[in-house]
Structure formats: structure tokens, C-alpha cells
Design an enzyme around this catalytic site. Structure first.
Site, PDB file in Angstrom:
ATOM      1  N   ASN A  70       0.882  -1.172   0.000  1.00 50.68           N
ATOM      2  CA  ASN A  70       0.000   0.000   0.000  1.00 50.68           C
ATOM      3  C   ASN A  70       0.915   1.216   0.000  1.00 50.68           C
ATOM      4  O   ASN A  70       1.496   1.552   1.026  1.00 50.68           O
ATOM      5  CB  ASN A  70      -0.903  -0.023   1.241  1.00 50.68           C
ATOM      6  CG  ASN A  70      -1.722   1.251   1.358  1.00 50.68           C
ATOM      7  OD1 ASN A  70      -1.856   2.014   0.393  1.00 50.68           O
ATOM      8  ND2 ASN A  70      -2.279   1.491   2.538  1.00 50.68           N
ATOM      9  N   TRP A  71       1.043   1.810  -1.170  1.00 50.49           N
ATOM     10  CA  TRP A  71       1.993   2.933  -1.292  1.00 50.49           C
ATOM     11  C   TRP A  71       1.471   4.211  -0.644  1.00 50.49           C
ATOM     12  O   TRP A  71       2.200   5.164  -0.486  1.00 50.49           O
ATOM     13  CB  TRP A  71       2.303   3.192  -2.775  1.00 50.49           C
ATOM     14  CG  TRP A  71       3.082   2.113  -3.455  1.00 50.49           C
ATOM     15  CD1 TRP A  71       3.450   0.897  -2.943  1.00 50.49           C
ATOM     16  CD2 TRP A  71       3.605   2.141  -4.796  1.00 50.49           C
ATOM     17  NE1 TRP A  71       4.153   0.176  -3.871  1.00 50.49           N
ATOM     18  CE2 TRP A  71       4.261   0.919  -5.019  1.00 50.49           C
ATOM     19  CE3 TRP A  71       3.552   3.083  -5.824  1.00 50.49           C
ATOM     20  CZ2 TRP A  71       4.889   0.617  -6.231  1.00 50.49           C
ATOM     21  CZ3 TRP A  71       4.170   2.787  -7.037  1.00 50.49           C
ATOM     22  CH2 TRP A  71       4.834   1.559  -7.229  1.00 50.49           C
ATOM     23  N   LYS A  72       0.180   4.230  -0.349  1.00 44.47           N
ATOM     24  CA  LYS A  72      -0.462   5.432   0.233  1.00 44.47           C
ATOM     25  C   LYS A  72      -0.234   6.651  -0.663  1.00 44.47           C
ATOM     26  O   LYS A  72      -0.219   6.516  -1.879  1.00 44.47           O
ATOM     27  CB  LYS A  72       0.050   5.670   1.657  1.00 44.47           C
ATOM     28  CG  LYS A  72       0.007   4.420   2.519  1.00 44.47           C
ATOM     29  CD  LYS A  72       0.150   4.717   3.974  1.00 44.47           C
ATOM     30  CE  LYS A  72       0.201   3.423   4.753  1.00 44.47           C
ATOM     31  NZ  LYS A  72      -0.011   3.602   6.170  1.00 44.47           N
ATOM     32  N   HIS A 109      -9.570   1.468   4.142  1.00 43.95           N
ATOM     33  CA  HIS A 109      -8.350   1.597   4.939  1.00 43.95           C
ATOM     34  C   HIS A 109      -8.646   2.537   6.121  1.00 43.95           C
ATOM     35  O   HIS A 109      -9.432   3.479   5.986  1.00 43.95           O
ATOM     36  CB  HIS A 109      -7.211   2.157   4.070  1.00 43.95           C
ATOM     37  CG  HIS A 109      -5.879   2.064   4.741  1.00 43.95           C
ATOM     38  ND1 HIS A 109      -5.479   2.947   5.710  1.00 43.95           N
ATOM     39  CD2 HIS A 109      -4.870   1.162   4.607  1.00 43.95           C
ATOM     40  CE1 HIS A 109      -4.267   2.607   6.138  1.00 43.95           C
ATOM     41  NE2 HIS A 109      -3.884   1.524   5.491  1.00 43.95           N
ATOM     42  N   GLU A 131      -7.071   4.886   7.299  1.00 47.03           N
ATOM     43  CA  GLU A 131      -6.800   6.296   7.005  1.00 47.03           C
ATOM     44  C   GLU A 131      -7.983   6.918   6.261  1.00 47.03           C
ATOM     45  O   GLU A 131      -8.312   8.087   6.455  1.00 47.03           O
ATOM     46  CB  GLU A 131      -5.484   6.415   6.213  1.00 47.03           C
ATOM     47  CG  GLU A 131      -4.287   6.141   7.114  1.00 47.03           C
ATOM     48  CD  GLU A 131      -3.062   5.574   6.409  1.00 47.03           C
ATOM     49  OE1 GLU A 131      -2.971   5.662   5.179  1.00 47.03           O
ATOM     50  OE2 GLU A 131      -2.196   5.026   7.127  1.00 47.03           O
ATOM     51  N   GLU A 166      -5.933  -4.867  10.059  1.00 49.04           N
ATOM     52  CA  GLU A 166      -4.891  -3.880  10.331  1.00 49.04           C
ATOM     53  C   GLU A 166      -5.197  -3.127  11.628  1.00 49.04           C
ATOM     54  O   GLU A 166      -5.983  -2.155  11.615  1.00 49.04           O
ATOM     55  CB  GLU A 166      -4.816  -2.873   9.188  1.00 49.04           C
ATOM     56  CG  GLU A 166      -4.503  -3.489   7.849  1.00 49.04           C
ATOM     57  CD  GLU A 166      -3.794  -2.489   6.946  1.00 49.04           C
ATOM     58  OE1 GLU A 166      -2.706  -2.827   6.457  1.00 49.04           O
ATOM     59  OE2 GLU A 166      -4.315  -1.376   6.748  1.00 49.04           O
ATOM     60  N   GLY A 208       2.077   2.090  10.644  1.00 45.62           N
ATOM     61  CA  GLY A 208       3.044   3.181  10.524  1.00 45.62           C
ATOM     62  C   GLY A 208       3.705   3.563  11.838  1.00 45.62           C
ATOM     63  O   GLY A 208       4.368   4.589  11.943  1.00 45.62           O
ATOM     64  N   SER A 257       2.926  -2.439  10.219  1.00 49.48           N
ATOM     65  CA  SER A 257       4.368  -2.540  10.436  1.00 49.48           C
ATOM     66  C   SER A 257       4.922  -3.932  10.130  1.00 49.48           C
ATOM     67  O   SER A 257       5.850  -4.394  10.808  1.00 49.48           O
ATOM     68  CB  SER A 257       4.751  -2.093  11.861  1.00 49.48           C
ATOM     69  OG  SER A 257       4.346  -0.747  12.067  1.00 49.48           O
ATOM     70  N   GLY A 301       2.640  -1.201   4.241  1.00 52.45           N
ATOM     71  CA  GLY A 301       2.778   0.216   3.929  1.00 52.45           C
ATOM     72  C   GLY A 301       4.246   0.591   3.740  1.00 52.45           C
ATOM     73  O   GLY A 301       4.823   0.414   2.655  1.00 52.45           O
ATOM     74  N   GLY A 302       4.858   1.063   4.794  1.00 50.60           N
ATOM     75  CA  GLY A 302       6.229   1.585   4.730  1.00 50.60           C
ATOM     76  C   GLY A 302       7.212   0.688   3.990  1.00 50.60           C
ATOM     77  O   GLY A 302       7.956   1.148   3.109  1.00 50.60           O
TER      78      GLY A 302
HETATM   79  C1  PEP Z   1      -0.963   0.086   5.809  1.00 43.18           C
HETATM   80  O1  PEP Z   1      -1.037   1.262   5.575  1.00 43.18           O
HETATM   81  O2  PEP Z   1      -1.805  -0.651   5.295  1.00 43.18           O
HETATM   82  C2  PEP Z   1       0.134  -0.404   6.662  1.00 43.18           C
HETATM   83  C3  PEP Z   1       0.052  -1.608   7.148  1.00 43.18           C
HETATM   84  O3  PEP Z   1       1.187   0.436   6.869  1.00 43.18           O
HETATM   85  P1  PEP Z   1       2.604   0.067   7.613  1.00 43.18           P
HETATM   86  O4  PEP Z   1       3.073  -1.225   7.039  1.00 43.18           O
HETATM   87  O5  PEP Z   1       3.499   1.223   7.272  1.00 43.18           O
HETATM   88  O6  PEP Z   1       2.302  -0.039   9.064  1.00 43.18           O
END
Ligand code: PEP
Length: 250
Positions: free
Chosen positions: A10-12, A95, A97, A167, A173, A213, A234-235
Site C-alpha cells: 500500500n503505497w499510500k 483503509h 486512514e 490492520e 506506521g 508494520s 505500507g512503509g
Molecule cells: C498500511 O497502511 O496498510 C500499513 C500496514 O502500513 P505500515 O506497514 O506502514 O504499518
């Protein structure tokens, strides 16, 4: 039934179109693993160039959002037909967010899920509890509600092809990962909920990811759990490390 793992980035709101192309090139030699489905969830403006850039590879592209109407006066929104025409296969919906910053409700997400299926897109529906909810002991109750509302009107045959991403909001994050046992407990709870809503065959087929994470150092333990069928990342999806996660079983 052995479910095929699905590792999705997930590049956001990261990666300009040219940065996106550079990242696809960096990842190209690193994400070959015939045992798993690999997906890049990319910002809307990156969809067309990324679909083109991954042609001939094992990578599929996901949108990070989509509107539930067919077309018309919805300035700024993107329709399911636009995604399909652009070559998108999956769409990340709900999501935290989007729920948090853009006030998306489970009812909105349900409309989007139904529309995605109508157009042959596979939804990746996110759900997850806040730290406060976890501390109050209402994690499973909250997530069951998100799943039940999100999947209202979805047929068993559709649900079998869907993806749910668990999640926990407190792990996204933050560098804090749910322990593999915590993640498994909720993913199993989601599968039980699907079995209650549909049947065992549907619960057996649906894929449930963990996200929060996830990284190269913890993915093996998480992905070894029986009810964790993949990751939403994500990251770590923005760097070469994503290739290590895709190849978690090598
Ligand atoms: C996400 O945004 O779906 C996510 C899991 O982010 P991260 O891996 O950065 O926690």
C-alpha cells in the site's frame, strides 16, 4: 484447503509517476515468487504507468480507493469502470486512514465492495481496532461489525474471492507490530465470522491478510500462522525490503 498467500503493498500518498516507475524497476528482480500473489496498491495517478510497467510480470495492480457510483458529477472521484479499463485487478477499500481522515463509514465501504464485485474487481477490505478499543476488550466485537456491514449483500461466491486485511490501527506506521499470536487470534476471529455469515467453504476460501508494520524481520512468523494469508504492507512496500517479504518462504 491451501490458500495462496497474497502480499500487497500500500503505497499510500507516496511516489510521483516517475518515482513509481523507478520503484517498479528496483523491485522487478526482487518480487519473483510463483508461490504468492504480488500486488502493488498505488495512488490513482500512478495506476496507468505502473500497469504498463508491470506488464509481463507476476505483479497485479490495486487502486487505493474507488467511488461506488458508475459515473457522473462526482468531482475528484474514480469509478470502477475507469479502474478496470486501466488494467487494475484489486481495490483497497476502507483503509483506516480513509475511515479516519475522510470519514468513510462501513456503509460506504459496503457500497464500494458491491460495486467492485459488479465490475470484476477484487476488494481488499481493511478492518481494525484502535488502541482504545483493544484496551477496552472490544476488538473482536468491533471487527465483526466492520466485516458484517462491509459484506452485506455480498454472495458466498463473491466472498470466496475477496481479501480482508486485518490492520490494527495502533500498529499502522508506528513500528509497533501485533504479535503473531495477536494477529492470528483476530484473523481467525474474522474467518469464524465469515463462516457464521456464509459457510465453512467460504471461510476456508477467503484470504485474510495482516497489516501493521509488517517487515522483513517479522513477516515469517506472521505468515506462518494458519489464518494469516498474506500481508498489506505500507512503509516497507516502498523499498527493496518488499522483495524480502514477497520471498518470505525462500
Ligand atoms: C498500511 O497502511 O496498510 C500499513 C500496514 O502500513 P505500515 O506497514 O506502514 O504499518
Amino acid at each position: 484447503m491451501a490458500r495462496r498467500k497474497i502480499i500487497a503493498g500500500n503505497w499510500k500518498m507516496n511516489m510521483t509517476p516517475s518515482e513509481a516507475l523507478a520503484l517498479v524497476e528496483t523491485l522487478k528482480p526482487l518480487v519473483n515468487n510463483d508461490d504468492v500473489d504480488v500486488v502493488y496498491g498505488v495512488p490513482a495517478i500512478d495506476i496507468v504507468p505502473v500497469v504498463e510497467a508491470v506488464k509481463g510480470t507476476n505483479v497485479k495492480v490495486a487502486a487505493e480507493n474507488m467511488y461506488f457510483e458508475e459515473k457522473g458529477a462526482y468531482t475528484g472521484e474514480i469509478s470502477p469502470a475507469m479502474l478496470v479499463d486501466a488494467g487494475v485487478s484489486y481495490v483497497i477499500l476502507g483503509h483506516s486512514e480513509r475511515r479516519g481522515y475522510f470519514y468513510e463509514t462501513s456503509e460506504d465501504i459496503n457500497k464500494k465492495i458491491l460495486k467492485a464485485f459488479e465490475h470484476g474487481l477484487t476488494p481488499i477490505m481493511c478492518c481494525g481496532e484502535s488502541l482504545e478499543q483493544r484496551e477496552q476488550g472490544i476488538t473482536m466485537e468491533w471487527i465483526r461489525q466492520q466485516v458484517k456491514v462491509g459484506f452485506q449483500g455480498v454472495t458466498a461466491d463473491q466472498a470466496k474471492t475477496a481479501v480482508i486485511a486485518y490492520e490494527p490501527i495502533w500498529a499502522i506506521g508506528t513500528g509497533k507490530t501485533a504479535t503473531a499470536d495477536q494477529a492470528e487470534e483476530v484473523c481467525k476471529g474474522i474467518r469464524d465470522c465469515i463462516a457464521e455469515m456464509y459457510d465453512e467453504a467460504t471461510a476456508d476460501a477467503i484470504r485474510i491478510q495482516y497489516g501493521g508494520s509488517m517487515k522483513a524481520s517479522n513477516c515469517k512468523e506472521l505468515l506462518a500462522k494458519p489464518d494469516i494469508d498474506g500481508g498489506l504492507i505500507g512503509g516497507a512496500s516502498l523499498k527493496a525490503e518488499f522483495g524480502e517479504i514477497v520471498n518470505y518462504n525462500k
